[in-house]
Write an enzyme that holds these catalytic residues in place. Structure first.
Site, PDB file in Angstrom:
ATOM      1  N   GLY A 572      71.078   4.025-117.969  1.00 56.97           N
ATOM      2  CA  GLY A 572      69.962   3.788-117.449  1.00 56.97           C
ATOM      3  C   GLY A 572      70.352   3.701-115.514  1.00 56.97           C
ATOM      4  O   GLY A 572      70.411   2.866-115.451  1.00 56.97           O
ATOM      5  N   TYR A 573      70.899   5.213-115.223  1.00 50.54           N
ATOM      6  CA  TYR A 573      71.439   5.667-113.807  1.00 50.54           C
ATOM      7  C   TYR A 573      70.092   6.636-113.351  1.00 50.54           C
ATOM      8  O   TYR A 573      70.140   7.202-115.027  1.00 50.54           O
ATOM      9  CB  TYR A 573      72.489   5.685-113.229  1.00 50.54           C
ATOM     10  CG  TYR A 573      73.512   4.509-114.142  1.00 50.54           C
ATOM     11  CD1 TYR A 573      74.199   4.204-112.523  1.00 50.54           C
ATOM     12  CD2 TYR A 573      73.747   4.070-115.169  1.00 50.54           C
ATOM     13  CE1 TYR A 573      73.937   2.756-112.580  1.00 50.54           C
ATOM     14  CE2 TYR A 573      75.157   2.538-115.235  1.00 50.54           C
ATOM     15  CZ  TYR A 573      75.575   2.112-114.141  1.00 50.54           C
ATOM     16  OH  TYR A 573      75.689   1.211-114.459  1.00 50.54           O
ATOM     17  N   PHE A 652      70.802  12.139-115.256  1.00 53.65           N
ATOM     18  CA  PHE A 652      70.436  11.424-115.809  1.00 53.65           C
ATOM     19  C   PHE A 652      71.130  10.567-116.844  1.00 53.65           C
ATOM     20  O   PHE A 652      72.127  10.826-117.169  1.00 53.65           O
ATOM     21  CB  PHE A 652      68.925  11.488-116.310  1.00 53.65           C
ATOM     22  CG  PHE A 652      67.866  11.892-116.945  1.00 53.65           C
ATOM     23  CD1 PHE A 652      67.244  10.549-115.605  1.00 53.65           C
ATOM     24  CD2 PHE A 652      67.174  13.253-117.256  1.00 53.65           C
ATOM     25  CE1 PHE A 652      65.784  11.638-115.260  1.00 53.65           C
ATOM     26  CE2 PHE A 652      65.534  13.266-117.347  1.00 53.65           C
ATOM     27  CZ  PHE A 652      65.524  12.645-116.324  1.00 53.65           C
ATOM     28  N   GLU A 653      71.102   9.274-116.692  1.00 54.27           N
ATOM     29  CA  GLU A 653      72.003   8.400-117.984  1.00 54.27           C
ATOM     30  C   GLU A 653      70.756   7.419-118.472  1.00 54.27           C
ATOM     31  O   GLU A 653      70.337   6.552-118.061  1.00 54.27           O
ATOM     32  CB  GLU A 653      72.995   7.386-117.189  1.00 54.27           C
ATOM     33  CG  GLU A 653      73.470   7.852-116.522  1.00 54.27           C
ATOM     34  CD  GLU A 653      74.931   9.102-116.950  1.00 54.27           C
ATOM     35  OE1 GLU A 653      75.149   8.299-118.437  1.00 54.27           O
ATOM     36  OE2 GLU A 653      75.873   9.319-116.354  1.00 54.27           O
ATOM     37  N   VAL A 654      70.320   8.222-119.906  1.00 54.84           N
ATOM     38  CA  VAL A 654      69.006   8.146-120.566  1.00 54.84           C
ATOM     39  C   VAL A 654      69.450   6.115-120.832  1.00 54.84           C
ATOM     40  O   VAL A 654      71.190   6.217-120.693  1.00 54.84           O
ATOM     41  CB  VAL A 654      68.608   8.532-121.274  1.00 54.84           C
ATOM     42  CG1 VAL A 654      68.968  10.366-120.691  1.00 54.84           C
ATOM     43  CG2 VAL A 654      69.704   8.899-122.747  1.00 54.84           C
TER      44      VAL A 654
END
Length: 801
Positions: A572-573, A652-654
């Site tokens: 989350g990033y 994105f870091e999903v």
């Protein structure tokens, strides 16, 4: 430490290196992969170890630096508090033991191989279901076709059931005539607790149609008259925006088959771009390590790829049963027989080195042979009980091609000629990140299937040139899905003979997000590796890999691309450049204050769209330039796009952590969560990717120049003055202090510090500040032309007494 203990520790590290393929040479001399035959203690051939994702407790900065130095395979998730770091890592038991010696301990095991195997089985069951549905005829049954009028207007409502509706890739389109004009819209798919119920449509109409035709993308059709509903409004969402087009983790061949089908279904809005650089392919040489200990083992590799005949080769070591026999190699078709030399008592005497030499001289048409990992091979080879059958070890079925793969981009837009502003979304540089391709496919489906019924979607498709690359790394993805879940890299083996035995098969490959030319490990930046078996191996040279060169090619061929999103997982990033720093923690050049402000402003919009799906909030601490919120990533692709091509490029870091109310802790989701969670991540980050497109659209439509104000302004002052220049929107400020005309070569206003605001100009003597501002869309304040001779720039004179 005693000399005996030192020798034992050194031997243990050699074994660890053999098992894990880590590059230890940076901290322990002589422990990198041997480049020449060396005497080593004879030890058992290391057995394969299981891997897990664990949460490590790193006690201080020194230990954190050591962790990065060791090349441990870190995920994209790290937290710091009170000088202590918690980091998720992919490790073996041997690596865990080694890390303990540096004070780095396991706090919690997050995911094991058994859980990864469950994900594979889950995916496979869905694939089998889809195959069975595809094999049957797609039939449509219209359950309801109604119109009704309420206080708000007149509406059309449809319920249609497809025999193939259990798969999310099945899409239904309705067509009807309204006031003499043909209209169409895509139906939404309704699933409750895992059961497919039907597809439905609810939207306003200006006139009541008499009939409707339903068509499936699989070929099924149905027609129905439209009747009046008895005054009751159906209990379904009042929206005509369609989502949810993925229902399992998809392999590269599925992703690109879906893309091709979309191009056939929407030929006026889609084309498929074949990238020019083919990958190495999901293929390996067939191999066997014959012998149980290190100095008598022989590694045999086929000349042909495994699927092209290498898997048919066998090698047998045999005592000929006679005294004083010479070493002899016989080749019969694909069978290689090695008669070992014997002494006067009939005992085998051939060493591993001698057998290697004999194989290379007499069976070179089929195989090459080496000693084990650079060993001198002084041990005497033992006869084999059975012939060793060489194998490439690949487990995927025949549906996965072994040939070099053509990576494709899905190009979406009404005008795909370069005249519209371009947006690029690309996924799965790292093979094990299974959610990320789904974000691109879900986005493509939404853009196309909502085009006729949603005005916002239509604006995006009509005014942008959209490029989506579902899987940058298809070979690695196939390997992750079928062979080794935690595969991060591609499948190209750049190791020499001493690191190419099958025990290293899960360590080969290049980290594609470390192989680019900007901020590379080859230029002294941190976060990429030079060991060919290391998890962040940057490759033998910059841009050595075809997968990375494809991205460069796409950016070169389409200079209209101004925005990009690199989709990764997990943690989350939401990040942007600079992405790398050197050993002194000097980063690549920071964006100007105006550029940084634009990154933040755009992020607000994109992150709000992500939040809209289920409330996921990307934390402020995980938003910002890469080094400020994660770690250095030398040679990453977003840095290339930003510094070389001038593209605003995000990452994105999903997979943001989930709050566990029972344990009152944040819980990591992993690279391959159960699909129910993976699905939600794909939905929310598809929102975010479309949010980026909205940012690009607004930028393309922005023709309003920025304005600015210097505070304090013109005047007389008794001492030094700090001047702050404020802008009406995020904009880069170019200025001079020597009275000269400002240009694009002039100094820019920078940030005052890491994660701080724009700097102020400290004026200590009488000075004229000449400056102009440029927004992200390229609009220049007062339409000033820095390349001309005009004087319509801003000018402020501060007289210091």
């Amino acid at each position: 430490m005693t000399q005996q203990k030192k020798q034992k520790w050194k031997r243990n590290l050699v074994v660890m290196t053999a098992i894990t393929g880590l590059g230890f040479s940076t901290f322990y001399t002589g422990l990198s992969i041997p480049v020449a035959a060396v005497e080593q203690p004879d030890q058992p051939i290391p057995k394969k170890e299981s891997v897990s994702i664990v949460q490590l407790v790193v006690p201080n900065d020194k230990a954190k630096d050591k962790l990065l130095e060791l090349g441990i395979d870190l995920t994209h998730r790290i937290e710091a508090h009170d000088g202590v770091y918690e980091v998720d890592a992919v490790v073996t038991p041997t690596e865990i033991a080694m890390l303990k010696t540096f004070g780095i301990n396991v706090k919690e095991t997050l995911i094991t191989e058994n859980q990864w195997s469950t994900r594979v089985a889950e995916r496979q069951s869905t694939v089998q279901l889809q195959a069975s549905l595809a094999a049957s005829e797609d039939t449509l049954k219209v359950l309801r076709a109604n119109h009704f009028t309420n206080q708000s207007g007149t509406f059309l409502y449809l319920e249609v059931k497809s025999s193939a509706g259990a798969t999310a890739s099945t899409a239904l389109k309705a067509t009807w005539t309204e006031n003499g004009e043909e209209k169409s819209a895509t139906l939404s798919r309704l699933v409750d607790y895992g059961e497919y119920l039907y597809h439905y449509l609810l939207l306003p109409v200006s006139a009541i149609p008499s009939s409707v035709k339903i068509e499936s993308n699989l070929g099924g059709t149905a027609t129905s008259t439209i009747t009046e509903w008895l005054g009751k409004e159906p209990k379904h969402p009042k929206t005509d925006y369609v989502t949810d087009f993925v229902d399992h983790y998809m392999a590269p061949n599925e992703l690109y088959e879906r893309a091709e089908n979309l191009s056939k279904e929407f030929p006026n809005l889609v084309e498929i771009i074949d990238m020019p650089n083919k990958t190495n392919g999901y293929r390996r040489l067939a191999q066997a390590t014959i012998g149980g200990t290190t100095n008598l083992a022989v590694v045999v590799s086929s000349k042909a790829w495994g699927h092209e005949g290498g898997n048919d080769v066998s090698v047998e070591f045999k005592n000929p049963g006679t005294n004083n026999a010479p070493l002899k190699v016989t080749v019969d078709g694909t069978r290689i027989l090695v008669d070992l030399a014997t002494d006067s008592s009939g005992k085998a005497t051939s060493t591993a080195a001698q057998v290697v030499k004999a194989l290379n001289e007499n069976a070179s048409q089929l195989v090459t042979a080496t000693t084990y990992r650079g060993n001198t091979g002084a041990g005497v080879v033992a006869p084999t009980t059975n012939a060793a059958i060489l194998t490439d070890g690949l487990k995927a079925g025949a549906d996965v091609s072994r040939d070099p793969f053509t990576v494709k981009a899905i190009r979406i837009g009404k005008h795909r000629d370069g005249s519209k502003q371009g947006v690029l979304g690309y996924a799965q540089e790292h093979a094990r990140e299974w959610v990320t391709p789904l974000v691109t496919i879900e986005t493509a489906e939404r853009l196309l299937r909502n085009y006729n019924q949603d005005s916002v979607t239509r604006k995006l498709v009509d005014n942008l040139d959209i490029f989506l690359v579902p899987s940058v790394n298809p070979d690695g993805a196939n390997y992750s899905l079928n062979d080794y879940n935690m595969q991060r890299k591609n499948m190209t083996n750049h190791c020499g003979p001493t690191a190419s035995d099958p025990g290293y098969r899960n360590n080969w490959g290049v980290d594609l997000n470390r192989n680019h030319s900007v901020g590379s490990v080859f230029d002294g930046y941190i976060g990429g590796g030079t060991s060919c078996t290391g998890d962040t191996y940057a490759g033998p040279a910059k841009n050595s890999e075809p997968e990375g060169r494809n991205l460069v090619w796409l950016a070169d061929k389409n200079p209209n691309i101004k925005f990009a999103m690199n989709i990764h997982s997990y943690g989350g990033y939401f990040m942007w450049s600079p992405g790398a720093y050197d050993s002194k923690r000097t980063t690549l050049p920071r964006p100007s204050a105006g550029e940084e402000a634009f990154y933040w402003a755009a992020s607000d919009n994109i992150l709000n769209d992500i939040q809209d799906h289920r409330g996921t909030v990307i934390l402020p601490s995980r938003t910002g330039p890469i080094p400020d919120v994660l770690y250095s990533a030398a040679g990453n692709s977003a840095d290339y796009l930003w510094y070389e091509k001038g593209i605003y490029a995000w990452n994105f870091e999903v997979g943001a952590d989930l709050w566990n109310k029972d344990t009152k802790r944040w819980q990591a989701v992993g690279f391959q969560p159960a699909f129910a969670e993976g699905h939600e991540e794909a939905m929310e980050f598809a929102n975010g990717l479309i949010g980026l497109m909205k940012v690009a659209y607004n930028s393309a439509k922005d023709h309003q120049p920025p304005s600015s104000k210097a505070t304090p302004g013109n005047g007389k002052y008794t001492g030094p003055v700090d001047v702050k220049i404020e802008t009406s929107e995020p904009a880069t400020i170019y200025y001079t202090l020597d009275g000269s005309r400002p240009t694009f070569q002039s100094t820019k206003i920078k940030l005052s510090g890491t994660r701080e605001f724009a700097e102020t100009l400290k004026i200590e003597k009488t000075t004229t500040i000449n400056y102009f501002t440029v927004d992200a869309a390229g609009n220049i304040e007062k339409n000033f032309n820095p390349l001309g001779n005009g004087k319509n720039y801003n000018s402020v004179t501060l007289t210091i007494k």
